[in-house]
Write a protein that holds these residues in place. Structure first.
Motif, short mmCIF file in Angstrom:
data_model
loop_
_atom_site.label_atom_id
_atom_site.label_comp_id
_atom_site.label_asym_id
_atom_site.label_seq_id
_atom_site.Cartn_x
_atom_site.Cartn_y
_atom_site.Cartn_z
N ARG A 34 0.61 -1.23 0.10
CA ARG A 34 -0.01 0.06 -0.10
C ARG A 34 0.99 1.40 0.04
O ARG A 34 0.67 2.24 -0.59
N LEU A 35 1.71 1.17 0.64
CA LEU A 35 2.79 2.49 0.75
C LEU A 35 3.55 2.82 -0.52
O LEU A 35 3.62 3.84 -0.88
N GLY A 36 3.77 1.65 -1.36
CA GLY A 36 4.48 1.84 -2.46
C GLY A 36 3.52 2.31 -3.47
O GLY A 36 3.82 3.04 -4.33
N ARG A 37 2.05 2.17 -3.32
CA ARG A 37 1.00 2.48 -4.22
C ARG A 37 0.93 4.06 -4.00
O ARG A 37 0.86 4.96 -4.77
N PHE A 38 1.06 4.31 -2.69
CA PHE A 38 0.51 5.52 -2.31
C PHE A 38 1.72 6.61 -2.58
O PHE A 38 1.53 7.58 -3.15
N LEU A 39 2.90 6.27 -2.50
CA LEU A 39 3.96 6.96 -2.88
C LEU A 39 4.13 7.13 -4.17
O LEU A 39 4.39 8.45 -4.78
N ALA A 40 3.79 6.10 -5.05
CA ALA A 40 3.77 6.38 -6.60
C ALA A 40 2.54 7.26 -6.81
O ALA A 40 2.79 8.21 -7.97
N MET A 41 1.52 7.26 -6.58
CA MET A 41 0.39 8.05 -6.94
C MET A 41 0.66 9.69 -6.43
O MET A 41 0.20 10.42 -7.06
N THR A 42 1.47 9.59 -5.21
CA THR A 42 1.48 11.02 -4.64
C THR A 42 2.79 11.93 -5.24
O THR A 42 2.85 12.90 -5.31
N GLY A 43 3.63 10.95 -5.71
CA GLY A 43 4.90 11.35 -6.11
C GLY A 43 5.99 11.79 -5.09
O GLY A 43 6.98 12.38 -5.24
N LEU A 44 5.66 11.67 -3.76
CA LEU A 44 6.56 11.76 -2.77
C LEU A 44 7.44 10.64 -2.45
O LEU A 44 7.06 9.67 -2.94
N GLY A 45 8.59 10.93 -1.82
CA GLY A 45 9.24 10.09 -1.30
C GLY A 45 8.98 9.76 0.18
O GLY A 45 8.60 10.63 0.90
N PRO A 46 9.76 8.68 0.44
CA PRO A 46 9.53 8.46 2.15
C PRO A 46 9.98 9.56 2.97
O PRO A 46 9.36 10.11 3.95
N ALA A 47 11.25 10.33 2.60
CA ALA A 47 11.65 11.42 3.53
C ALA A 47 10.61 12.47 3.50
O ALA A 47 10.78 13.28 4.45
N SER A 48 9.78 12.64 2.43
CA SER A 48 8.89 13.99 2.54
C SER A 48 7.46 13.84 3.13
O SER A 48 6.96 14.72 3.36
N ILE A 49 7.30 12.54 3.36
CA ILE A 49 5.91 12.36 4.00
C ILE A 49 5.75 13.14 5.30
O ILE A 49 4.68 13.61 5.50
N ARG A 50 6.80 13.16 6.31
CA ARG A 50 6.61 13.59 7.30
C ARG A 50 6.10 15.24 7.23
O ARG A 50 5.22 16.12 8.09
N ASP A 51 7.06 15.83 6.29
CA ASP A 51 6.75 17.30 6.04
C ASP A 51 5.24 17.38 5.53
O ASP A 51 4.39 18.53 5.96
N ALA A 52 4.82 16.51 4.47
CA ALA A 52 3.64 16.70 4.02
C ALA A 52 2.45 16.52 5.09
O ALA A 52 1.63 17.32 4.57
N ALA A 53 2.73 15.70 6.06
CA ALA A 53 1.48 15.47 6.81
C ALA A 53 1.17 16.53 7.78
O ALA A 53 0.40 16.62 8.56
N ARG A 54 1.85 17.51 7.60
CA ARG A 54 1.63 18.92 8.30
C ARG A 54 0.51 19.57 7.74
O ARG A 54 -0.05 20.71 8.16
N GLU A 55 0.25 19.34 6.42
CA GLU A 55 -0.48 20.07 5.52
C GLU A 55 -1.97 19.64 5.61
O GLU A 55 -2.27 18.15 5.26
#
Length: 71
Positions: A34-55
């Motif tokens: 699921r994480l792989g699909r989510f990252l592929a669909m959002t274009g985010l990398g694992p390192a940027s999720i934490r910053d994105a989660a603040r939005e």
């Protein structure tokens, strides 16, 4: 007084939605496929999720993704 109650209720609802989205993000992160699909669909990398989660918009997108994701 009524306007103040509405504002407080709106804040509580937003906080609850944010908590739900964060829990959903934890669910996604706990399943590598699921994480792989989510990252592929959002274009985010694992390192940027934490910053994105603040939005708030990102968190709304997490809920949309979980609702639509069919493995």
């Amino acid at each position: 007084m009524a306007n103040q109650r509405k504002a407080e209720s709106r804040k509580e609802a937003q906080a609850a939605a944010e908590q739900l989205a964060i829990a959903a993000l934890g669910f996604i992160a706990g399943e590598p496929e699921r994480l792989g699909r989510f990252l592929a669909m959002t274009g985010l990398g694992p390192a940027s999720i934490r910053d994105a989660a603040r939005e708030p918009q990102f968190l709304a997108g997490v809920l949309d993704h979980v609702a639509a994701d069919e493995p």
